[in-house]
Design a protein around this motif. Sequence first.
Motif, PDB file in Angstrom:
ATOM      1  N   GLU A 120     -14.178  50.855  27.037  1.00  0.00           N
ATOM      2  CA  GLU A 120     -13.200  50.325  26.176  1.00  0.00           C
ATOM      3  C   GLU A 120     -12.591  51.143  25.158  1.00  0.00           C
ATOM      4  O   GLU A 120     -11.653  51.214  24.693  1.00  0.00           O
ATOM      5  CB  GLU A 120     -14.083  49.402  25.355  1.00  0.00           C
ATOM      6  CG  GLU A 120     -14.450  47.778  25.859  1.00  0.00           C
ATOM      7  CD  GLU A 120     -15.402  47.853  26.697  1.00  0.00           C
ATOM      8  OE1 GLU A 120     -16.138  49.008  26.907  1.00  0.00           O
ATOM      9  OE2 GLU A 120     -15.396  46.881  27.616  1.00  0.00           O
ATOM     10  N   LEU A 133      -8.793  51.507  24.689  1.00  0.00           N
ATOM     11  CA  LEU A 133      -8.151  51.393  23.012  1.00  0.00           C
ATOM     12  C   LEU A 133      -7.216  52.576  22.994  1.00  0.00           C
ATOM     13  O   LEU A 133      -6.219  52.237  22.514  1.00  0.00           O
ATOM     14  CB  LEU A 133      -9.275  51.305  22.341  1.00  0.00           C
ATOM     15  CG  LEU A 133      -9.081  50.775  20.738  1.00  0.00           C
ATOM     16  CD1 LEU A 133      -8.404  49.316  20.870  1.00  0.00           C
ATOM     17  CD2 LEU A 133     -10.262  50.730  19.747  1.00  0.00           C
ATOM     18  N   LEU A 134      -7.851  53.843  23.349  1.00  0.00           N
ATOM     19  CA  LEU A 134      -6.865  54.904  23.009  1.00  0.00           C
ATOM     20  C   LEU A 134      -5.772  54.889  23.974  1.00  0.00           C
ATOM     21  O   LEU A 134      -4.532  55.307  23.516  1.00  0.00           O
ATOM     22  CB  LEU A 134      -7.823  56.137  23.315  1.00  0.00           C
ATOM     23  CG  LEU A 134      -8.884  56.681  22.239  1.00  0.00           C
ATOM     24  CD1 LEU A 134      -9.586  57.829  22.780  1.00  0.00           C
ATOM     25  CD2 LEU A 134      -8.169  56.683  21.055  1.00  0.00           C
ATOM     26  N   TYR A 151      -4.297  52.305  25.157  1.00  0.00           N
ATOM     27  CA  TYR A 151      -3.519  51.442  24.600  1.00  0.00           C
ATOM     28  C   TYR A 151      -2.581  51.907  23.364  1.00  0.00           C
ATOM     29  O   TYR A 151      -1.431  51.558  23.225  1.00  0.00           O
ATOM     30  CB  TYR A 151      -4.216  49.990  24.034  1.00  0.00           C
ATOM     31  CG  TYR A 151      -3.574  48.802  23.360  1.00  0.00           C
ATOM     32  CD1 TYR A 151      -2.767  48.183  23.811  1.00  0.00           C
ATOM     33  CD2 TYR A 151      -3.903  49.141  21.874  1.00  0.00           C
ATOM     34  CE1 TYR A 151      -2.262  47.199  23.130  1.00  0.00           C
ATOM     35  CE2 TYR A 151      -3.212  48.048  21.091  1.00  0.00           C
ATOM     36  CZ  TYR A 151      -2.320  47.252  21.777  1.00  0.00           C
ATOM     37  OH  TYR A 151      -1.470  46.135  21.163  1.00  0.00           O
ATOM     38  N   ALA A 152      -3.486  52.340  22.410  1.00  0.00           N
ATOM     39  CA  ALA A 152      -2.747  53.024  21.134  1.00  0.00           C
ATOM     40  C   ALA A 152      -1.730  54.253  21.771  1.00  0.00           C
ATOM     41  O   ALA A 152      -0.679  54.169  20.937  1.00  0.00           O
ATOM     42  CB  ALA A 152      -3.824  53.660  20.248  1.00  0.00           C
ATOM     43  N   ASN A 165       1.216  51.858  23.164  1.00  0.00           N
ATOM     44  CA  ASN A 165       1.845  50.564  22.508  1.00  0.00           C
ATOM     45  C   ASN A 165       3.187  50.592  21.924  1.00  0.00           C
ATOM     46  O   ASN A 165       3.883  49.783  21.521  1.00  0.00           O
ATOM     47  CB  ASN A 165       0.722  49.621  22.093  1.00  0.00           C
ATOM     48  CG  ASN A 165       0.492  50.107  20.526  1.00  0.00           C
ATOM     49  OD1 ASN A 165       0.765  51.258  20.223  1.00  0.00           O
ATOM     50  ND2 ASN A 165      -0.082  49.257  19.771  1.00  0.00           N
ATOM     51  N   ASP A 193     -11.509  44.247  27.463  1.00  0.00           N
ATOM     52  CA  ASP A 193     -11.189  43.290  26.361  1.00  0.00           C
ATOM     53  C   ASP A 193     -11.162  44.146  25.183  1.00  0.00           C
ATOM     54  O   ASP A 193     -11.860  44.833  24.720  1.00  0.00           O
ATOM     55  CB  ASP A 193     -12.156  42.199  26.345  1.00  0.00           C
ATOM     56  CG  ASP A 193     -12.175  41.331  25.039  1.00  0.00           C
ATOM     57  OD1 ASP A 193     -10.908  41.635  24.477  1.00  0.00           O
ATOM     58  OD2 ASP A 193     -12.750  40.532  24.889  1.00  0.00           O
ATOM     59  N   LEU A 194      -9.833  44.362  24.644  1.00  0.00           N
ATOM     60  CA  LEU A 194      -9.813  45.227  23.486  1.00  0.00           C
ATOM     61  C   LEU A 194     -10.449  44.707  22.111  1.00  0.00           C
ATOM     62  O   LEU A 194     -10.115  45.241  21.131  1.00  0.00           O
ATOM     63  CB  LEU A 194      -8.371  45.578  23.418  1.00  0.00           C
ATOM     64  CG  LEU A 194      -7.642  46.369  24.598  1.00  0.00           C
ATOM     65  CD1 LEU A 194      -6.239  46.504  24.191  1.00  0.00           C
ATOM     66  CD2 LEU A 194      -8.313  47.779  24.540  1.00  0.00           C
ATOM     67  N   GLY A 195     -10.838  43.456  22.410  1.00  0.00           N
ATOM     68  CA  GLY A 195     -11.816  42.887  21.118  1.00  0.00           C
ATOM     69  C   GLY A 195     -10.742  42.189  19.957  1.00  0.00           C
ATOM     70  O   GLY A 195     -11.176  41.712  19.039  1.00  0.00           O
ATOM     71  N   PHE A 196      -9.428  41.982  20.103  1.00  0.00           N
ATOM     72  CA  PHE A 196      -8.466  41.419  19.298  1.00  0.00           C
ATOM     73  C   PHE A 196      -7.472  40.990  20.223  1.00  0.00           C
ATOM     74  O   PHE A 196      -7.119  41.310  21.060  1.00  0.00           O
ATOM     75  CB  PHE A 196      -8.258  42.700  18.226  1.00  0.00           C
ATOM     76  CG  PHE A 196      -7.414  43.785  18.889  1.00  0.00           C
ATOM     77  CD1 PHE A 196      -8.108  45.007  19.291  1.00  0.00           C
ATOM     78  CD2 PHE A 196      -5.858  43.825  18.974  1.00  0.00           C
ATOM     79  CE1 PHE A 196      -7.414  46.182  19.920  1.00  0.00           C
ATOM     80  CE2 PHE A 196      -5.248  44.917  19.312  1.00  0.00           C
ATOM     81  CZ  PHE A 196      -6.055  46.104  19.860  1.00  0.00           C
ATOM     82  N   ASN A 197      -6.859  39.955  18.961  1.00  0.00           N
ATOM     83  CA  ASN A 197      -5.475  39.544  19.707  1.00  0.00           C
ATOM     84  C   ASN A 197      -4.275  40.347  19.157  1.00  0.00           C
ATOM     85  O   ASN A 197      -4.379  40.615  18.047  1.00  0.00           O
ATOM     86  CB  ASN A 197      -5.267  38.222  19.475  1.00  0.00           C
ATOM     87  CG  ASN A 197      -6.356  37.026  20.029  1.00  0.00           C
ATOM     88  OD1 ASN A 197      -6.393  37.509  21.224  1.00  0.00           O
ATOM     89  ND2 ASN A 197      -7.138  36.262  19.264  1.00  0.00           N
TER      90      ASN A 197
END
Lengths: 250, 438
Positions: B396, B400-401, B403-404, B407, B433-437
């Motif tokens: 994850e 996340l990284l 994605y960051a 994005n 699942d990035l854990g947020f919408n």
Amino acid sequence: MLKIENLHASIEDKEILKGLGIEVKPGEVHAIMGPNGAGKSTLSSVIAGREEYEVTEGSIEFEGEDINELEADERAHKGIFMSFQYPVEIPGISVTNFIKTAINSNRKAQGLEDMPANEMLKKIKEKAALLDIDMKFLSRSLNEGFSGGEKKRNEIFQMAMLEPKLAILDETDSGLDIDALKIVANGVNKLKSADNAVIVITHYQRLLDYIVPDFVHVLFDGKIVKSGTKELALELEAKGYDWIKQEVTA
Amino acid sequence: MNLKDKLATSFSVLENQIGGTDPVSNIRTNAIKQFETLGFPTKKLEAWKYTSLNSVLKPDYNVFAKKEKALEYKDVKQYFIHNIETYKIVFIDGVYSAQLSETSHEGLDVCLMSEALSKPKYKEVIETYFNKIAKEDDSLTSLNTAFTKEGAYIYIPKSKVVEKPVEIIHFATGVEDALLIQPRNLVVVEENAQVQIIERHQSLTAHPVLTNSVTEMFVAENAVLDYYKIQNDLQSASLIDNTYISQKRQSNASVHTFSFGGKLTRNNLNFFHKGEYIDSTMKGITILSDKQHVDHYTLVDHAEPNCESHQDYKSIFADKSVGVFNGKIYVNRIAQKTNAFQQNNNILLDDTATINTKPQLEIFADDVKCSHGCTIGQLDTEAMFYLKTRGIPEKEAKGLLTYAFANNVLESVRIPEVKTRINKLIAQKLGVDLGFNF
Ligand SMILES: Nc1ncnc2c1ncn2[C@@H]1O[C@H](COP(=O)(O)OP(=O)(O)OP(=O)(O)O)[C@@H](O)[C@H]1O
Ligand SMILES: [Mg+2]
């Protein structure tokens, strides 16, 4: 809660921790002081599970379990938290989204469902208020362009959200102005209970006026060379480290 | 029979089929000759140095689908931006699907190339625009031109601001063992008009599909065109996309290319400036795994003064995937006060992944601002550790990284639902699942 014995740790074949021992019990506050380069941040990184450090000897137990083989995230799931001396800037991900991911990752590890959105928001608001953080601030990219003080406050916000059993605060006071220091210290104290523990790493006695330690340790050249009560911090503030160095080398 | 011979035969069949009514007959004939002379591009060509078509040209492709297969909307709904109203031009195995489409002639034309080629009322537009900017010396473009038959025809008259985006979707169903699809699109956006287009090629079969698409777009004075390409195809599908955009004074055109899927994808993206104060934007997020291969080949021809171009391509490569970025900026002698920016940032998640990146700046004017930056790196270990100490597991944290990292490219996406969709595809592609919408 935390029991470290004869800990030796190196990075790139350079030994930084050289037989360090410390024991922290639930409800206690420990302060670690020591000159620059003594190994304080190394110790917190090793406890938190940074892979680049190799533990060559000794043991780290958390709640009776040897955690040396655990990944950093698994240690976090057990309740270990570290506030970074230099928090990392991560552009492209907001503080809010970051903390949501962190909370839900921890819940998942505990076999819980994601925290409902309204509950999450309530908690975020509550903890932001506790640390006097503007909600707008939380929609900014994590630590990106934050001032030194803002970064530290954001670390404590994360701690407040995650509610760890053991929090290691590595120079959380450096960069904070006097008002912010009080707010952050007050936040830490509010989160304190008989079941959790805090290790504060600091260079200044001033923080210890607000977060009062049960024990003060001096870390020097990779070892704890002296331990005492909060009076030791005052003595260090007055006399510096030379006398300790002399004691050690004598 | 090899593919080249097969194409020659198929061309004769097509010519006979269309007969004497074909308004582009001459163009077609020249194009096939051009293709026959040039042949398929090989790695010997500078522009194809890092991308070999050998493996995608191997299957025995059918040049036209002989069988037909219908699709139910409910089965393919997921490939549409279905939570908003859109015009839809949908093709199944290269053939128009009236059932899945929502075309229009009310105040604009959102319809078919076949229609535009066969009806007299479109004759003038076809004569003015068809094959005017598609590169003749590009063999695959010529191949497409020769086989011009079907595709999207979009004409937005003066001052018309189109409220609903237009979706162009090509499905491949696998009725043929291997299928070559050659869509030919023409988009004309007249003065002060605005339109948004979303395009997707989606194979639903493990049978090989090769798409060789050509899109010509003409953006008139003060007009705005936003074009989103969603490339998330199956491993069995390959795509060669040739997009040519001609812009007039003060127009604004943007192309966002999201490449997450497919076996081999080549995006040839060309911008030509035909006036001053033009703004051109090219952005891309590429996330590849396995042995996927994506090649972005961009060209901005700054032919006039006072224009701007912005390029920002962010790519992430895992496993044995390969990326190519070749960004050419050409600034003409007279194109003073040009602002041309190009950014290409890459992350290699595994040491088995490869990126070949090559910015090419040819600047012949002296009063210009041009910059290009290219980085190739790994995920920051310090940042990984930071995330993990917060209880975010390795996978994850990587997600996340990543994605960051990518994005911010989405900031310029002007359709929120597209943004959400891309975010979801990114999370899906990264398997987290990035854990947020979003
Ligand atoms: N990657 C590395 N390679 C070599 N030496 C390192 C590396 N990381 C840290 N060190 C060394 O380890 C020693 C201990 O560093 P550490 O950051 O733990 O000190 P500290 O007690 O936290 O100091 P400060 O009070 O300045 O924060 C220093 O001498 C430092 O240079
Ligand atoms: Mg330190």
